[in-house]
Design an enzyme around this catalytic site. Structure first.
Site, mmCIF file in Angstrom:
data_model
loop_
_atom_site.group_PDB
_atom_site.id
_atom_site.type_symbol
_atom_site.label_atom_id
_atom_site.label_comp_id
_atom_site.label_asym_id
_atom_site.label_seq_id
_atom_site.Cartn_x
_atom_site.Cartn_y
_atom_site.Cartn_z
ATOM 1 N N ILE A 138 0.675 -1.054 -0.140
ATOM 2 C CA ILE A 138 0.051 -0.165 0.014
ATOM 3 C C ILE A 138 0.975 1.314 -0.091
ATOM 4 O O ILE A 138 0.305 2.347 -0.319
ATOM 5 C CB ILE A 138 -1.056 -0.034 1.120
ATOM 6 N N TYR A 152 5.340 2.808 -0.408
ATOM 7 C CA TYR A 152 6.536 2.752 -0.435
ATOM 8 C C TYR A 152 7.394 4.127 0.023
ATOM 9 O O TYR A 152 6.753 5.161 -0.406
ATOM 10 C CB TYR A 152 7.317 2.432 -1.998
ATOM 11 N N PHE A 157 12.508 4.747 3.467
ATOM 12 C CA PHE A 157 13.285 3.642 4.415
ATOM 13 C C PHE A 157 12.686 2.392 4.615
ATOM 14 O O PHE A 157 12.561 1.580 5.529
ATOM 15 C CB PHE A 157 13.269 4.602 5.651
ATOM 16 N N GLY A 158 11.684 1.947 3.631
ATOM 17 C CA GLY A 158 10.852 0.917 3.649
ATOM 18 C C GLY A 158 9.733 0.763 2.818
ATOM 19 O O GLY A 158 9.309 1.769 1.968
ATOM 20 N N VAL A 159 8.862 -0.396 2.915
ATOM 21 C CA VAL A 159 7.554 -0.597 2.403
ATOM 22 C C VAL A 159 6.542 -1.053 3.452
ATOM 23 O O VAL A 159 6.883 -1.562 4.238
ATOM 24 C CB VAL A 159 7.894 -1.639 1.356
ATOM 25 N N ASP A 183 9.226 15.983 8.414
ATOM 26 C CA ASP A 183 8.586 15.958 7.242
ATOM 27 C C ASP A 183 6.874 15.875 6.966
ATOM 28 O O ASP A 183 6.633 14.825 6.553
ATOM 29 C CB ASP A 183 9.100 14.584 6.637
#
Length: 402
Positions: A36, A38, A41-43, A156
């Site tokens: 769902i 990306y 720093f990851g998925v 962010d």
């Protein structure tokens, strides 16, 4: 099922608990595991918790132990996700069982599954009413007040990091760039933060130290984007980003550039003097009323020391209707009884304590960082439900790993 549970003896529990309401699982329960989102720093995947059949989000943090900086960043994010206790801030529901420390290379965190994010809402054809904007903005600032009161800078804030559900519930997510506020102005902080369109002018101008005001600037940009359904400062480079900001706010006084680097200050002073043109904010949409523009102008202030705080922004009359709507039918802190609605004493609670990062000072090597993180996850799981791990026999496993 991508996840499986383990008993103390390590035997797999391959199926979720049955649905007590029906022998036939719903379509949501039958929905296959799928990616769902990306990030840098990851998925993130939508998966099924086999212990109760609930759909949750699984975040994979790969390449954690490449270097010491990465170790500290991931450990900080992990501790934050376990620290957070707020309705408008995403937190960890669980952490997957780590393997033996010699094979420990990745971390998997389970969080609540949200349906979409604010970026997708803004770019969609779905109408956004003034009520939508007020309740979204109220929740963003409510969550941000909590983070700042814990001494945490998100760094962010952008629409893609604001998760939303169809009932308009909003949660701030993605703390990969978050850090603890630095009280010592002589301590330098990185400028490689915040997606450019939402980056505060002090960061664009190379300030070596900044505070919670950088998050408030980002919220102001998002507020304008909600009103106008387009990015307020959409530039191709940081310099052009700064030029677009001064086109709107005017040339800042020297006092507002006290912390700027020499090159950025010279760039501003070389150009022609620009008067402010804040009246264009009224043209964002019909929802850009006097109250809305007044609050927006308090957020989009060039000088961070004069920018409104999250707590003060929450007290602005523009957000009164958003607060009422949220606490009347959306929040978890208020509840209804036969005689009426019982409201909480504190609509915008602060954190109970500051987030501590003192552990980072004693982390001097990658292996030491691995030991710290492994111990933290193991201790976090003690006394909890049956621990989860990745099921390598799952059809989704190879795709997830790839």
């Amino acid at each position: 099922i991508l996840l499986c549970g383990f008993t103390g003896g390590g035997a797999a529990i391959p199926q979720p608990h049955s649905n007590p309401a029906s022998e036939v699982p719903s379509s949501a329960e039958m929905e296959p595991d799928r990616p769902i989102g990306y990030g840098a720093f990851g998925v993130v995947w939508s998966v099924t918790d086999p212990r109760d059949g609930r759909k949750v989000a699984l975040k994979k943090m790969p390449n954690v132990f490449q270097n010491l900086v990465s170790c500290k960043r991931v450990f900080r994010e992990l501790r934050m996700l376990c620290f957070f206790k707020h309705d408008n801030v995403l937190s960890a529901l669980d952490i997957l069982q780590p393997p033996q420390i010699d094979c420990f290379e990745e971390i998997y965190v389970i969080t609540e599954l949200m349906q979409s994010d604010l970026h997708k809402v803004i770019v969609s054809p779905q109408p956004l009413t003034t009520d939508h904007i007020k309740v979204f903005l109220y929740q963003i600032l409510r969550g941000l007040k909590y983070l700042h009161s814990a001494g945490i800078l998100h760094r962010d804030i952008k629409p893609g990091n604001l998760l939303v559900n169809s009932n308009c519930l909003l949660k701030i997510c993605d703390f990969g760039l978050a850090r603890v506020e630095e009280p010592d102005p002589s301590r330098h902080m990185t400028q490689e933060v915040v997606t450019q369109y939402y980056r505060a002018p002090e960061v664009l101008m190379g300030s070596r130290h900044y505070g919670p005001a950088i998050d408030i600037w980002s919220v102001g940009c998002i507020f304008a984007e909600l009103l106008g359904r387009r990015i307020l400062f959409q530039a191709q480079s940081p310099i052009q980003q700064l030029d677009l900001i001064t086109d709107l706010l005017g040339t800042p006084p020297l006092s507002a550039m006290a912390s700027a680097c020499e090159g950025a200050r010279a760039h501003i002073l070389r150009g022609p003097h620009k008067p402010p043109s804040l009246s264009v904010l009224y043209m964002l949409s019909d929802g850009a009323t006097h109250e809305a523009v007044h609050l927006l102008c308090r957020m989009l202030v060039f000088d961070p020391s004069k920018r409104i705080s999250g707590s003060d922004a929450l007290s602005h009359p523009y957000l009164d209707e958003g607060r009422l709507r949220y606490h009347t039918c959306m929040c978890q802190c208020c509840y209804s009884v036969p005689s009426g609605r019982v409201y909480t004493r504190d609509f915008e609670p602060a954190a109970e304590r500051l987030f501590s990062h003192s552990y980072e000072e004693s982390m001097h090597s990658v292996w030491q960082g691995k030991e710290f993180i492994h111990r933290f996850i193991t201790e976090h799981q003690q006394g909890k439900r049956v621990p989860l791990c990745i099921n390598p026999q799952s059809a989704a496993f190879k795709t997830f790993i790839r």
